[in-house]
Design an enzyme around this catalytic site. Sequence first.
Site, PDB file in Angstrom:
ATOM      1  CG  HIS A 154       1.338   3.465  12.441  1.00  0.00           C
ATOM      2  ND1 HIS A 154       0.074   2.981  12.684  1.00  0.00           N
ATOM      3  CD2 HIS A 154       1.681   2.986  11.215  1.00  0.00           C
ATOM      4  CE1 HIS A 154      -0.337   2.258  11.657  1.00  0.00           C
ATOM      5  NE2 HIS A 154       0.643   2.238  10.753  1.00  0.00           N
ATOM      6  CD  GLU A 196      -2.958  -1.590   5.499  1.00  0.00           C
ATOM      7  OE1 GLU A 196      -2.969  -2.625   6.177  1.00  0.00           O
ATOM      8  OE2 GLU A 196      -2.436  -0.520   5.904  1.00  0.00           O
ATOM      9  CD  GLU A 197      -1.106   2.317   7.731  1.00  0.00           C
ATOM     10  OE1 GLU A 197      -1.781   1.947   8.704  1.00  0.00           O
ATOM     11  OE2 GLU A 197       0.070   1.966   7.551  1.00  0.00           O
ATOM     12  CG  HIS A 226      -0.401   0.031   2.537  1.00  0.00           C
ATOM     13  ND1 HIS A 226      -0.104   1.213   3.202  1.00  0.00           N
ATOM     14  CD2 HIS A 226      -0.071  -0.955   3.406  1.00  0.00           C
ATOM     15  CE1 HIS A 226       0.370   0.945   4.404  1.00  0.00           C
ATOM     16  NE2 HIS A 226       0.407  -0.364   4.558  1.00  0.00           N
ATOM     17  CG  ASP A 244       2.930   0.390   7.767  1.00  0.00           C
ATOM     18  OD1 ASP A 244       2.513  -0.254   6.794  1.00  0.00           O
ATOM     19  OD2 ASP A 244       2.259   0.586   8.793  1.00  0.00           O
ATOM     20  CG  ASP A 283      -2.536   4.121   2.895  1.00  0.00           C
ATOM     21  OD1 ASP A 283      -2.245   3.057   2.293  1.00  0.00           O
ATOM     22  OD2 ASP A 283      -3.192   4.146   3.948  1.00  0.00           O
ATOM     23  CG  ASP A 334       1.580  -3.896   5.322  1.00  0.00           C
ATOM     24  OD1 ASP A 334       2.441  -3.120   5.787  1.00  0.00           O
ATOM     25  OD2 ASP A 334       0.356  -3.693   5.430  1.00  0.00           O
TER      26      ASP A 334
END
Length: 416
Positions: free
Chosen positions: A385, A179-180, A82, A145, A84, A202
Amino acid sequence: MPGFDQELEERLIRYAVIDTQADETSPTSPSTTIQFDLLRLLVDELKGIGASDVELTDYGVVLATIPATASGNLPVMGLLAHVDTAPAYAASGVKPLVHRAYDGGEIRFPDAPDLVLSPKESPYLGKKVGEDIIAASGTTLLGADDKAGIAIIMTAARHLLANPSIPHGKIRIAFTPDEEIGRGVNARLPEDLGVDFAYTLDGAERGEIVYETFSADAAIVKITGVSIHPGQAKDKLVNALHLAAKIVNTLPHVTLTPETTDGRQGFIHLYELKGTAAEAELKFILRDFERDELAAQGELMRQVCEAVQQTEPRARIECAVTAQYRNMRYWLEDDMTPVELVRDACRKTGIEPFSIPIRGGTDGSRLTEKGVPTPNIFTGMAMIHGPLEWVSVQDMAAATEVCLALAELAASVTKK
């Protein structure tokens, strides 16, 4: 740098500096237009390395094909990542920094002098002595990520297309948005992807193969109080914020929040509370590995809201619970072939695979539920994150080798 290290490092840095943060409040797909900056770049790069059928769909997914080099009735395999990054932390102005030949000590951040990354905060880092570590500068997340996953797939794709003597079946590539925020799998994606099984890149530590994830729901609680000037509020005002606080305080805090649970324990997580005395809104995520336990969490939310509602009938409290994704294990345990293939690919490259249930989900969770078995492969990303996020270049190289081995092994499977 040996093997794929230099290419992976350059790709991750190139992708990481592009802000692609998702926005769950947006109704569009992708949820932010900035995600197109990376999506369009990937279209150009895929065309540049010779991929076929390259397209950017109207729902914001890049699709491409690596044509088969082996003949026969072979399954079609997919590789996904992904574009994003999480909305939980700053993602604009990312400055990736490479810490070469990590010495096992503290890593400092030039834009945040008081921030420290060490094996104390991230035990996995202690295993990376001698490897090249990429982190951001201290004020943003890195975005490994899942831009590490993108770099791995692009590097593997470039190598396969440049070496047609490597026997493999048709491979489909997909780079998804959002995705997030749980919106990476559009309803049309399974058909457009057109694969028998797939893998998301991922995952975390080297060797980790995930086939068990959380099941997930979301809950939104809306409270409408009675608004009036506070100077005239006696026996009239119903403060929505007070009712919100009562709901939060009534939910279990010792046994059912992220900060008090681990392993196979689920949780209810309040991640946003906003409003005024007149109206308030609370947003929760509900997580558990088992569907029955997840349903029980939703019922608990409703019961708490109803109990607080009964204490103040002049207010209106609405609780809406919606499904997000389900534990991929429920489907993969019926046919573990994709899992066993990637485990064999790990062993072929000298890595001992391991599987643990992850306290999160991937696009693979939703794809698996929609009929496309999609386990998750490691990338090396850690401390995601947040500003301490990091990834090892050598872990990414190991994941690239696994993808190449997997492509060959999949060619030995007869399509069902």
